[in-house]
Design an enzyme around this catalytic site. Structure first.
Site, mmCIF file in Angstrom:
data_model
loop_
_atom_site.group_PDB
_atom_site.id
_atom_site.type_symbol
_atom_site.label_atom_id
_atom_site.label_comp_id
_atom_site.label_asym_id
_atom_site.label_seq_id
_atom_site.Cartn_x
_atom_site.Cartn_y
_atom_site.Cartn_z
ATOM 1 N N SER A 69 -6.807 -3.010 -2.516
ATOM 2 C CA SER A 69 -8.009 -4.019 -2.378
ATOM 3 C C SER A 69 -8.011 -4.581 -0.713
ATOM 4 C CB SER A 69 -7.478 -5.500 -2.811
ATOM 5 O OG SER A 69 -8.860 -7.057 -2.489
ATOM 6 N N GLU A 375 -11.091 -19.155 -4.792
ATOM 7 C CA GLU A 375 -10.304 -19.139 -3.482
ATOM 8 C C GLU A 375 -11.207 -18.713 -2.840
ATOM 9 O OE1 GLU A 375 -6.239 -17.384 -3.912
ATOM 10 O OE2 GLU A 375 -7.307 -16.271 -4.513
ATOM 11 N N ALA A 376 -11.026 -19.386 -1.583
ATOM 12 C CA ALA A 376 -12.281 -19.812 -0.406
ATOM 13 C C ALA A 376 -12.716 -17.962 0.013
ATOM 14 C CB ALA A 376 -11.635 -20.291 0.241
ATOM 15 N N SER A 505 4.571 -18.441 5.107
ATOM 16 C CA SER A 505 4.363 -16.661 4.760
ATOM 17 C C SER A 505 5.468 -16.721 3.312
ATOM 18 C CB SER A 505 4.275 -16.265 5.548
ATOM 19 O OG SER A 505 3.709 -14.924 5.400
ATOM 20 N N GLY A 506 4.695 -15.675 2.797
ATOM 21 C CA GLY A 506 5.746 -15.018 1.621
ATOM 22 C C GLY A 506 6.364 -13.955 2.589
#
Length: 550
Positions: A69, A375-376, A505-506
């Site tokens: 992406s 999403e933003a 965070s993930g």
């Protein structure tokens, strides 16, 4: 056919070995993502998993998309697409993580375990569609996926270079017996172009709207596919493509523009003030708009503003056609508070908040007859349920209704055809935005003037252990560490229109702090105060947060 799992292990050891030194990797919303050099064995195993998933779903088509992406060029990734074009079911994310992280010696046993737990007969047929982005290492990684599919005797259709949304579309078309469209690149383009031209009619310019747009393709597949659209727009839309043959996402693309609040490199130097510009990301599932005015000031129209534009248009059409439908708009906690106020108080559209991650927004949008979610960062779409489509179609043919109502219903049906409901699609979303701007006769300045964003800031605080944090209410309330949310509330109360939240965070031991308020200085101070209370109460490490580092 007779099937022997030992050949899966043998093929892995011979061609797609997992080194003992390789770190554990987790499947998330974006699938697996890492430096491309680390992904060969991951790709092979995801080919295996796609076959298992297809068999678990009764032989329906499953998609495998090879992309990273908006990540830099050296990275790549892979994710599975479920039968209706949605993200992989969450319970299977764990299966993907487990399968990828076992040793080669345990791979055969892990496949057998998944098959037994999911009731999979590996002698049954399986179908997998594969696509990839334009990164130079994608073809080699695609071979590993294809080998995984072949090892479990699945059938495959390799689409080569496509956008991520295109692969989602192909999978959905096939699993709906072509009711959603033809699962080919030509079928995808024809569906969107036919709807776009039908809506636009013979008037290319209208009011303050002109049909010229400058398109930043992020040097990725989005530029390649847009060049194909350009040849078929037939004057309906005049698109100038730039950033089409350089390093993917490097100083360009939607993520660069959103993060840096500036135009991308490669933009035409002689661009006139207020020119309408759009950027997509590397795999063309995100889109943002922007312009630079006569004074050289940059103005961004991100996913929040795209959502409000589309929602206002759809609400008007729904009201005009007279069909009773429940409509809602889904955002994350990162949505600017001014956009939420505008949606609720001006558009009168209900707003729901979902946890960060497009899969959560998509799931929540399914609660409505017409669900808009963005999403933003510019990733989003619109979902219409089957009953809504049926009622709109009936209204378009109902002779008892006024002509204006029937026309509004027909326009709404064409808008549905213009929408890739399966996932956020930069090209489809761009054509939707162009449609609404044309419908209203708006320039980007007109659109931008709808409301003023609240000043906002996002910063990071390094902590000893991110796992001590627990959030609720779509990540807007911090439950643990205890007392932290009360401290945040006390700070926020001091700032007019103030809002702040923290979430871990993930992927790293970092806590993200979001803050917004009525003024820029107030927002910076709010963020700093919240960051410091996180640092003090939740095991901050390293340098204390400072205003100069926000």
């Amino acid at each position: 056919m007779t099937f022997n799992l030992r050949q899966v292990y043998a093929f892995a050891r011979e061609y797609h070995q997992k080194r003992d030194s390789q770190k554990e990797i987790q499947y998330g919303t974006a699938g697996f993502r890492s430096h491309a050099d680390n992904l060969d064995y991951v790709m092979y195993r995801m080919g295996l998993l796609a076959v298992l998933r297809s068999r678990a779903k009764g032989g329906q088509v499953i998609g495998v998309m090879i992309t990273a992406s908006h990540n830099p060029e050296q990275d790549n990734g892979v994710k599975l697409v479920d039968p209706m074009g949605e993200m992989l079911e969450q319970s299977w994310e764990r299966l993907a993580t487990d399968l990828v992280n076992v040793s080669d010696a345990d791979l055969e046993g892990q496949i057998a375990k998944i098959s037994a737990e999911q009731g999979i007969d590996n002698n049954e047929p399986a179908k997998v569609y594969v696509g990839m982005d334009t990164r130079y290492h994608s073809p080699q990684l695609a071979k590993a996926v294809l080998n995984g599919i072949a090892a479990l005797k699945g059938s495959v259709r390799d689409f080569g270079i496509v956008t991520t949304p295109m692969l989602h579309y192909f999978v959905t078309c096939s699993n709906t017996d072509l009711a959603y469209g033809l699962p080919t690149e030509e079928g995808y383009m024809t569906k969107l172009l036919t709807a776009f031209k039908r809506i636009r009619g013979n008037t290319f310019a209208k009011g303050n709207y002109s049909n010229k747009v400058f398109y930043d393709g992020a040097n990725g597949v989005g530029s390649l596919k847009m060049l194909g659209f350009v040849r078929k727009f037939d004057g309906y839309l005049d698109v100038k493509v730039f950033n089409s043959n350089g390093k993917i996402n490097f100083n360009c693309g939607a993520d660069f523009v959103k993060t840096n609040q500036r135009a991308p490199h490669g933009i035409p130097e002689d661009l006139e003030p207020n020119a309408r510009c759009v950027s997509v990301d590397g795999d063309a599932d995100r889109v943002v708009y922007y312009y630079t005015d006569e004074d050289g000031v940059f103005h961004l129209l991100d996913g929040d503003r795209i959502a409000t534009l589309i929602a206002g248009y759809l609400k008007e059409l729904v009201e005009k056609c007279g069909v009773e439908l429940e409509m809602g708009l889904v955002q994350t906690a990162y949505a600017n508070g001014a956009s939420t106020d505008y949606i609720v108080n001006q558009l009168k559209v209900p707003v729901a908040c979902a946890p960060t991650g497009v899969k959560h927004l998509h799931h929540k949008a399914l609660d409505y007859d017409v669900g808009v979610y963005f999403e933003a960062n510019g990733h989003g779409t619109v979902i219409y349920n089957a009953e809504a489509k049926k009622r709109i179609a009936a209204a378009s043919k109902d002779e008892s209704l006024a002509q204006e109502q029937r026309d509004a219903a027909k326009l709404l049906l064409s808008t549905i055809d213009l929408t890739n409901e399966t996932v956020g699609d930069a090209i489809s979303d761009m054509l939707l935005v162009e449609t609404v701007l044309h419908y209203r006769g708006w320039s980007l300045q007109d659109w931008f003037a709808a409301y003023s964003d609240l000043p906002n800031v996002l910063m990071k605080v390094k902590v000893e252990d991110r796992n001590v944090f627990t959030t609720t209410d779509a990540e807007r309330i911090c439950v643990k560490p205890e007392g932290l949310q009360d401290a945040i509330n006390e700070i926020v109360a001091k700032y007019p229109r103030g809002r702040s939240f923290v979430r871990p965070s993930g992927t790293e031991d970092v806590v993200r702090v979001y803050a917004e308020s009525e003024t820029k200085d107030g927002t910076l101070q709010l963020a700093l105060e919240v960051a410091n209370v996180v640092f003090d109460r939740a095991g901050g490490v390293g340098a204390r947060p400072e205003l100069a580092k926000i």
